[in-house]
Design a protein around this motif. Structure first.
Motif, mmCIF file in Angstrom:
data_model
loop_
_atom_site.group_PDB
_atom_site.id
_atom_site.type_symbol
_atom_site.label_atom_id
_atom_site.label_comp_id
_atom_site.label_asym_id
_atom_site.label_seq_id
_atom_site.Cartn_x
_atom_site.Cartn_y
_atom_site.Cartn_z
ATOM 1 N N VAL A 80 0.848 -1.190 0.000
ATOM 2 C CA VAL A 80 0.000 0.000 0.000
ATOM 3 C C VAL A 80 0.882 1.238 0.000
ATOM 4 O O VAL A 80 2.023 1.228 0.472
ATOM 5 N N SER A 81 0.351 2.325 -0.545
ATOM 6 C CA SER A 81 1.134 3.566 -0.658
ATOM 7 C C SER A 81 1.180 4.355 0.644
ATOM 8 O O SER A 81 2.057 5.192 0.844
ATOM 9 N N LYS A 82 0.220 4.097 1.515
ATOM 10 C CA LYS A 82 0.133 4.842 2.773
ATOM 11 C C LYS A 82 -0.084 3.869 3.919
ATOM 12 O O LYS A 82 -0.585 2.757 3.719
ATOM 13 N N PRO A 83 0.277 4.277 5.158
ATOM 14 C CA PRO A 83 0.003 3.407 6.309
ATOM 15 C C PRO A 83 -1.492 3.281 6.544
ATOM 16 O O PRO A 83 -2.270 4.188 6.270
ATOM 17 N N LEU A 84 -1.896 2.138 7.065
ATOM 18 C CA LEU A 84 -3.287 1.894 7.407
ATOM 19 C C LEU A 84 -3.506 2.181 8.894
ATOM 20 O O LEU A 84 -2.556 2.372 9.656
ATOM 21 N N ALA A 85 -4.761 2.207 9.306
ATOM 22 C CA ALA A 85 -5.109 2.404 10.706
ATOM 23 C C ALA A 85 -6.389 1.662 10.993
ATOM 24 O O ALA A 85 -7.206 1.415 10.102
ATOM 25 N N GLY A 103 -5.160 2.996 16.087
ATOM 26 C CA GLY A 103 -3.734 2.716 15.959
ATOM 27 C C GLY A 103 -3.356 2.517 14.497
ATOM 28 O O GLY A 103 -4.141 1.968 13.709
ATOM 29 N N GLY A 104 -2.170 2.967 14.110
ATOM 30 C CA GLY A 104 -1.724 2.851 12.724
ATOM 31 C C GLY A 104 -0.765 1.675 12.526
ATOM 32 O O GLY A 104 -0.089 1.236 13.468
ATOM 33 N N PHE A 105 -0.683 1.191 11.275
ATOM 34 C CA PHE A 105 0.217 0.061 10.983
ATOM 35 C C PHE A 105 0.407 -0.048 9.470
ATOM 36 O O PHE A 105 -0.380 0.484 8.676
ATOM 37 N N TYR A 106 1.483 -0.772 9.096
ATOM 38 C CA TYR A 106 1.679 -1.175 7.703
ATOM 39 C C TYR A 106 1.300 -2.640 7.591
ATOM 40 O O TYR A 106 1.734 -3.464 8.409
ATOM 41 N N PRO A 107 0.460 -3.003 6.620
ATOM 42 C CA PRO A 107 0.059 -4.408 6.498
ATOM 43 C C PRO A 107 1.273 -5.288 6.196
ATOM 44 O O PRO A 107 2.132 -4.930 5.384
ATOM 45 N N PRO A 108 1.362 -6.439 6.863
ATOM 46 C CA PRO A 108 2.540 -7.304 6.657
ATOM 47 C C PRO A 108 2.535 -8.030 5.309
ATOM 48 O O PRO A 108 3.594 -8.447 4.828
ATOM 49 N N ALA A 109 1.350 -8.197 4.714
ATOM 50 C CA ALA A 109 1.257 -8.927 3.440
ATOM 51 C C ALA A 109 -0.063 -8.551 2.772
ATOM 52 O O ALA A 109 -0.885 -7.827 3.332
ATOM 53 N N LYS A 110 -0.210 -9.082 1.547
ATOM 54 C CA LYS A 110 -1.464 -8.822 0.845
ATOM 55 C C LYS A 110 -2.626 -9.499 1.548
ATOM 56 O O LYS A 110 -3.736 -8.988 1.571
ATOM 57 N N HIS A 131 -13.060 -0.227 12.612
ATOM 58 C CA HIS A 131 -13.088 0.529 11.366
ATOM 59 C C HIS A 131 -11.668 0.579 10.814
ATOM 60 O O HIS A 131 -10.729 0.937 11.532
ATOM 61 N N ILE A 132 -11.497 0.216 9.532
ATOM 62 C CA ILE A 132 -10.164 0.142 8.940
ATOM 63 C C ILE A 132 -10.094 1.024 7.702
ATOM 64 O O ILE A 132 -11.084 1.237 6.999
ATOM 65 N N GLY A 133 -8.913 1.602 7.469
ATOM 66 C CA GLY A 133 -8.722 2.464 6.312
ATOM 67 C C GLY A 133 -7.330 3.064 6.346
ATOM 68 O O GLY A 133 -6.483 2.687 7.169
ATOM 69 N N TYR A 134 -7.069 3.990 5.421
ATOM 70 C CA TYR A 134 -5.799 4.694 5.466
ATOM 71 C C TYR A 134 -5.706 5.491 6.766
ATOM 72 O O TYR A 134 -6.704 5.998 7.299
ATOM 73 N N LEU A 135 -4.478 5.638 7.290
ATOM 74 C CA LEU A 135 -4.253 6.350 8.544
ATOM 75 C C LEU A 135 -4.802 7.782 8.481
ATOM 76 O O LEU A 135 -5.429 8.262 9.425
#
Length: 691
Positions: free
Chosen positions: A99-104, A145-152, A175-179
């Motif tokens: 992903v181009s941006k961190p998720l949260a 809380g924010g995170f980068y997904p470890p895999a697809k 609820h999940i989405g871009y940070l």
């Protein structure tokens, strides 16, 4: 035909079966941009705080994430207990990776200890989670809380440990989405909920101030609406974004839960009392008394019961709360039927508020509903209240304005007839404070002021002309009296008495200014072709007792003391001696304190063993009198010493230099009569007491 029916049934079965067994959550970039709730299917692991799903069999598969007391344990056939630990596992699939941006991820209304793990890393933790419930530290929060997904494709594990909450588990979907998307939503909701809570608290404070400000006739409707608003504001801070939980992180979760529940009881009781003051004629008295008792008991139970027992009681109370809302709506219906003012707007507003409160109670107790919304419905309710007040004020504006003008006119007349200043001599600020037994002894100065020639003129002038003349005269003198802090005791024909309770110097200065005021007034009358009017002023000083006399039909402030007749006697003597202002010896020290040298001693008045020494105040314009003060007092000394020949020469010389000196003429006349009496026994006139 049967095959077609079987095929159709199979397709329908697949349609129903697929979402039940699906565990994958597919998230596209478009969904991440907008933010999305996790798909409502997961695996459930009871009694385990999983770090990963490898080699572990779920207790329940493909279920809707919910509070676990709503699940049935396949081993026992009973619902899972509220206390315990569990893990919810969601399988996430991204359509694009990396992903181009961190998720949260954001979780709302967590009421236990929670930890969320993705790819073996903790994303966020609420409280302190532990398999050992004695080591558990719970918290109630809405956080992210924010995170980068470890895999697809990866697993999202939600660990929950619960000891206090009577339900346990997930109340609302994460609820999940871009940070950037999630944080913006989180901050907006946090700020909005904080503003709503603060606004409601301000409204509560405002109505409390309105109640406190009206000490004379307090409106208890304001007080109970303030309590109602305070209770809802308190709940707004303890629910949804959990603002107060964030501000009070070290306060026990059990205490905060109790406060949240107690706020419901306080709000319900307060709104019923508020209705009592708003629409009293439509009230169900039995219901009101029952509500007062139930809500008072409920608040007491909140203090003594443990949270788990309180939760069961609160569930029962929700039924009564629904009954309360129904009765209040019927109450409003009766007000509508009787066409009470603004009852329609208030009914709509209350219906919206009641739906919000019922929704919150159901969501808090059963997880049914969309979340806590009573703070928003209260905001709508308060908006309607503002509209109701605006309508009332607009309809009342004209009548209030007319009443204000009428009241102002009455107050002006009231002030003119009620002697407020005289009441202050008795230590009374307002007429309604009078008890009828007030009295006060004071050392005062008194001026007796008469307008001449008023009696003779009244017989020649028409009544309306006399009224106009008197009012014109009084209007010129009253401001002078007020400037010198004098109190007008009253009017009696051509005479008025003026009191000076503060200091005697005010009386001397007032007497002088009254003379110059009437002189200027006479110049205007002369230009208009009217007869001149002249003032005669007599002054005295001494003690007087002030009190209230009369009955319920008529009461008056009166003063009793020698100072009043002394002032009037001095004023009656003044024209005999040709004095515009004459004062007694008790008032003379005030002249000395003012360091004035325009005063001369003009004799003594004796009656009933009482002697009053008389002093004439000479105006600056009477230069002849001023220059001959010493000669006058020397001649007067010879007169009192019995040396009438020297006195006769002195007064004769004075009259030769100032023919207008009426006092010198008076004494010369007395001397001649005294001499004549020895010769022909002539009687003395006038004022035989004037020595």
């Amino acid at each position: 035909m049967n095959h077609k029916k079987s095929l159709l049934a199979y397709i329908l079965w697949l349609i129903l079966l697929i979402p039940i067994h699906a565990q994958d959550i597919y998230i596209s970039p478009q969904e991440l941009i907008k933010g999305t709730d996790l798909y409502p299917v997961c695996d459930f692991y009871w009694g385990k705080l999983l770090e990963s799903t490898d080699g572990v069999t779920p207790t329940l598969s493909g279920i809707k994430p919910d509070m676990w007391v709503h699940y049935t344990n396949p081993d026992t056939g009973n619902p899972f207990p509220a206390q315990g630990v569990a893990s919810y596992v969601f399988k996430i699939k991204l359509q694009t990776f990396p992903v181009s941006k961190p998720l949260a991820i954001r979780i709302k209304n967590a009421s236990s200890a929670v930890r969320i793990i993705a790819g073996g890393h903790t994303i966020l933790e609420i409280g302190h989670i532990s398999n050992n419930l004695t080591m558990l530290r719970e918290s109630m929060q809405t956080t992210m809380g924010g995170f980068y997904p470890p895999a697809k494709e990866f697993y999202l594990i939600v660990q929950i440990a619960n000891k206090t909450d009577f339900s346990g588990g997930i109340r609302t979907l994460p609820h999940i989405g871009y940070l950037s998307t999630i944080s913006r939503k989180h901050i907006i909701n946090l700020v909005l909920d904080t503003l709503v809570m603060a606004s409601i608290m301000v409204i509560a404070l405002y109505h409390l101030i309105l109640f406190s400000a009206r000490k004379e006739a307090r409106d208890y409707g304001f007080l109970f609406f303030a309590l109602f608003s305070f209770a809802i504001g308190l709940r707004a801070g303890l629910t949804e974004s959990r603002v107060l939980h964030m501000l009070l992180p070290y306060v026990s979760i059990a205490i905060l839960i109790k406060i949240e529940i107690a706020a419901v009881y306080l709000a319900a009781g307060s709104i019923v009392v508020f209705f009592h003051f708003l629409f009293p004629s439509e009230e169900y008295r039995t219901f009101s008394k029952l509500t007062y008792g139930v809500n008072t008991l409920s608040i007491l139970l909140t203090i003594v019961l443990p949270v788990k027992s309180l939760a069961y009681y609160h569930f029962i109370y929700l039924v009564y709360l629904a009954f309360t809302a129904l009765i209040l709506l019927i109450w409003l219906g009766r007000a509508l039927k009787n066409k009470r003012e603004s009852s329609l707007l208030f009914t709509v507003a209350f219906a919206i508020l009641a739906l919000g409160v019922i929704n919150d109670s159901l969501f808090n107790g059963l997880g049914i509903g969309t979340g806590f919304i009573s703070q928003y419905t209260l905001a709508i309710f308060l908006l309607f209240q503002a509209l109701i007040q605006a309508r009332r004020y607009s309809s009342m504006y004209i009548s209030i304005k007319e009443n204000a003008e009428r009241t102002e006119n009455l107050a002006r007349v009231y002030r003119a007839f009620v002697p407020f200043e005289l009441l202050k001599l008795l230590g009374v600020e307002k007429p309604e404070e009078l008890e009828g037994n007030e009295y006060e002894k004071k050392d005062i100065a008194v001026l007796s002021v008469s307008l001449i020639p008023i009696v003779g003129a009244s017989e020649e002038i028409e009544p309306e002309d006399m009224q106009s003349f008197l009012n014109s005269y009084i209007r010129h003198l009253i401001p002078v009296v007020h400037r010198h802090r004098g109190l007008i005791r009253g009017f009696s024909g051509e005479r008025m008495l003026i009191l000076f309770p503060d200091n005697h110097e005010d009386a001397i200065l007032c007497a002088e200014e009254l003379y110059y005021t009437i002189k200027e007034y006479n110049q205007g009358r002369k230009r208009a072709g009217y007869q001149s009017a002249h003032l005669i002023i007599g002054g005295a000083a001494g003690e007087a007792t002030f009190t209230i006399v009369g009955d319920n039909t008529h009461m008056e402030v009166t003063g009793v003391g020698r100072v009043f007749p002394d002032a009037m006697i001095v004023e009656e003597i003044a024209p005999v001696l040709g004095s515009c202002a004459l004062i007694s010896q008790n008032l003379f020290p005030a002249v000395a304190r003012l360091e004035k040298n325009n005063v001369r001693f003009v004799g003594r008045y004796k009656k009933d063993n009482k002697v009053i020494s008389l002093f004439e105040i000479i105006t600056e314009e009477d230069s002849a009198k001023l220059s001959l003060i010493s000669e006058f007092e020397r001649a007067l000394y010879y007169y009192f010493s019995g040396e009438l020949d020297k006195a006769e020469d002195g007064f004769s010389l004075l009259l030769a230099r100032n023919p207008d000196d009426k006092a010198a003429a008076f004494y010369l006349g007395r001397i001649l009569k005294l001499i004549g009496k020895r010769k022909d026994s002539m009687e003395l006139t006038p004022y035989p007491e004037l020595q």
